[in-house]
Write a protein that holds these residues in place. Structure first.
Motif, short mmCIF file in Angstrom:
data_model
loop_
_atom_site.label_atom_id
_atom_site.label_comp_id
_atom_site.label_asym_id
_atom_site.label_seq_id
_atom_site.Cartn_x
_atom_site.Cartn_y
_atom_site.Cartn_z
N ALA A 1 61.79 36.29 36.39
CA ALA A 1 60.97 35.09 36.56
C ALA A 1 59.50 35.41 36.30
N LEU A 2 59.05 36.55 36.80
CA LEU A 2 57.66 36.96 36.57
C LEU A 2 57.41 37.20 35.08
N SER A 3 58.37 37.80 34.38
CA SER A 3 58.19 38.06 32.96
C SER A 3 58.11 36.76 32.17
N ARG A 4 58.89 35.74 32.57
CA ARG A 4 58.79 34.44 31.92
C ARG A 4 57.39 33.85 32.13
N HIS A 5 56.86 34.02 33.34
CA HIS A 5 55.52 33.52 33.65
C HIS A 5 54.49 34.21 32.74
N PHE A 6 54.58 35.54 32.61
CA PHE A 6 53.64 36.27 31.76
C PHE A 6 53.76 35.85 30.30
N ARG A 7 54.98 35.64 29.86
CA ARG A 7 55.18 35.27 28.45
C ARG A 7 54.54 33.91 28.15
N VAL A 8 54.62 32.99 29.10
CA VAL A 8 54.06 31.65 28.91
C VAL A 8 52.56 31.63 29.19
N ASN A 9 52.14 32.24 30.30
CA ASN A 9 50.75 32.12 30.77
C ASN A 9 49.87 33.31 30.46
N GLY A 10 50.46 34.42 30.06
CA GLY A 10 49.67 35.62 29.80
C GLY A 10 49.41 36.40 31.07
N GLY A 11 48.59 37.41 30.95
CA GLY A 11 48.29 38.28 32.07
C GLY A 11 46.83 38.68 32.06
N ARG A 12 46.54 39.79 32.69
CA ARG A 12 45.17 40.26 32.85
C ARG A 12 44.44 40.46 31.52
N TRP A 13 45.15 40.92 30.50
CA TRP A 13 44.53 41.21 29.21
C TRP A 13 44.82 40.14 28.17
N GLY A 14 45.15 38.95 28.61
CA GLY A 14 45.40 37.85 27.68
C GLY A 14 46.87 37.56 27.53
N SER A 15 47.19 36.86 26.45
CA SER A 15 48.58 36.46 26.24
C SER A 15 49.34 37.54 25.48
N TYR A 16 50.66 37.51 25.65
CA TYR A 16 51.53 38.47 25.00
C TYR A 16 52.28 37.75 23.89
N ARG A 17 51.70 37.75 22.70
CA ARG A 17 52.25 36.98 21.59
C ARG A 17 53.25 37.77 20.75
N ASN A 18 53.19 39.06 20.80
CA ASN A 18 53.98 39.86 19.86
C ASN A 18 55.16 40.56 20.50
N LEU A 19 55.77 39.94 21.49
CA LEU A 19 56.97 40.53 22.07
C LEU A 19 58.17 40.19 21.17
N ALA A 20 58.95 41.22 20.85
CA ALA A 20 60.10 41.03 19.97
C ALA A 20 61.29 40.45 20.71
N GLU A 21 61.31 40.60 22.03
CA GLU A 21 62.49 40.22 22.80
C GLU A 21 62.05 39.94 24.23
N VAL A 22 62.91 39.27 24.98
CA VAL A 22 62.64 39.09 26.41
C VAL A 22 62.70 40.47 27.06
N PRO A 23 62.08 40.66 28.23
CA PRO A 23 62.16 41.96 28.89
C PRO A 23 63.61 42.40 29.10
N LEU A 24 63.84 43.66 28.84
CA LEU A 24 65.18 44.23 28.95
C LEU A 24 65.26 45.10 30.19
N PHE A 25 66.40 45.06 30.85
CA PHE A 25 66.65 45.88 32.03
C PHE A 25 67.77 46.87 31.69
N VAL A 26 67.48 48.16 31.86
CA VAL A 26 68.48 49.18 31.55
C VAL A 26 68.57 50.17 32.71
N ASP A 27 69.70 50.84 32.80
CA ASP A 27 69.89 51.87 33.80
C ASP A 27 69.17 53.13 33.32
N SER A 28 68.20 53.60 34.08
CA SER A 28 67.41 54.76 33.63
C SER A 28 68.26 56.01 33.46
N ARG A 29 69.39 56.06 34.13
CA ARG A 29 70.27 57.23 33.95
C ARG A 29 70.86 57.27 32.55
#
Length: 125
Positions: free
Chosen positions: A29-57
């Motif tokens: 949900a937070l990542s969707r907010h950042f994608r739409v509204n941006g963050g501290r350093w502006g908007s994130y226009r060049n993301l190739a994909e939605v945030p991915l969650f992987v098992d670090s192992r």
């Protein structure tokens, strides 16, 4: 770094990859907010994909990110730079100013000579 490349018409795409966690739903949900509204350093226009969650192992790159985070934490929490010092040249920098590393601190603490603060000192440039 994204803005630096964008200025030279080298538009690159980026990824946000996070370790799987029980907090995945709120982070999505937070990542969707950042994608739409941006963050501290502006908007994130060049993301190739939605945030991915992987098992670090299962991912060496996420393990590497964990090691970089640990080395950075050790440097700033305990002034132990043995793992951090070799990483300093790898941070994004332009004109001697490190952009990939930011030290948030209270100005009342006095001068700071960490790599991030040192690179921003006006009297050093």
């Amino acid at each position: 770094m994204q803005r630096n490349y964008h200025r030279t018409n080298e538009a690159h795409r980026g990824l946000i990859i996070m370790d799987e966690t029980k907090h995945e739903q709120p982070l999505q949900a937070l990542s969707r907010h950042f994608r739409v509204n941006g963050g501290r350093w502006g908007s994130y226009r060049n993301l190739a994909e939605v945030p991915l969650f992987v098992d670090s192992r299962a991912s060496r790159l996420v393990q590497l990110a964990d090691l970089v985070a640990y080395a950075t934490w050790r440097r700033y929490e305990f002034l132990d730079g043995r793992f951090f010092e070799p990483l300093i040249p790898k941070f994004d920098a332009d004109g001697g100013v490190i952009h990939g590393l930011v030290h948030r601190r209270d100005v009342k603490e006095g001068d700071c000579y960490c790599p991030s603060c040192q690179s921003r000192r006006r009297d050093q440039r």
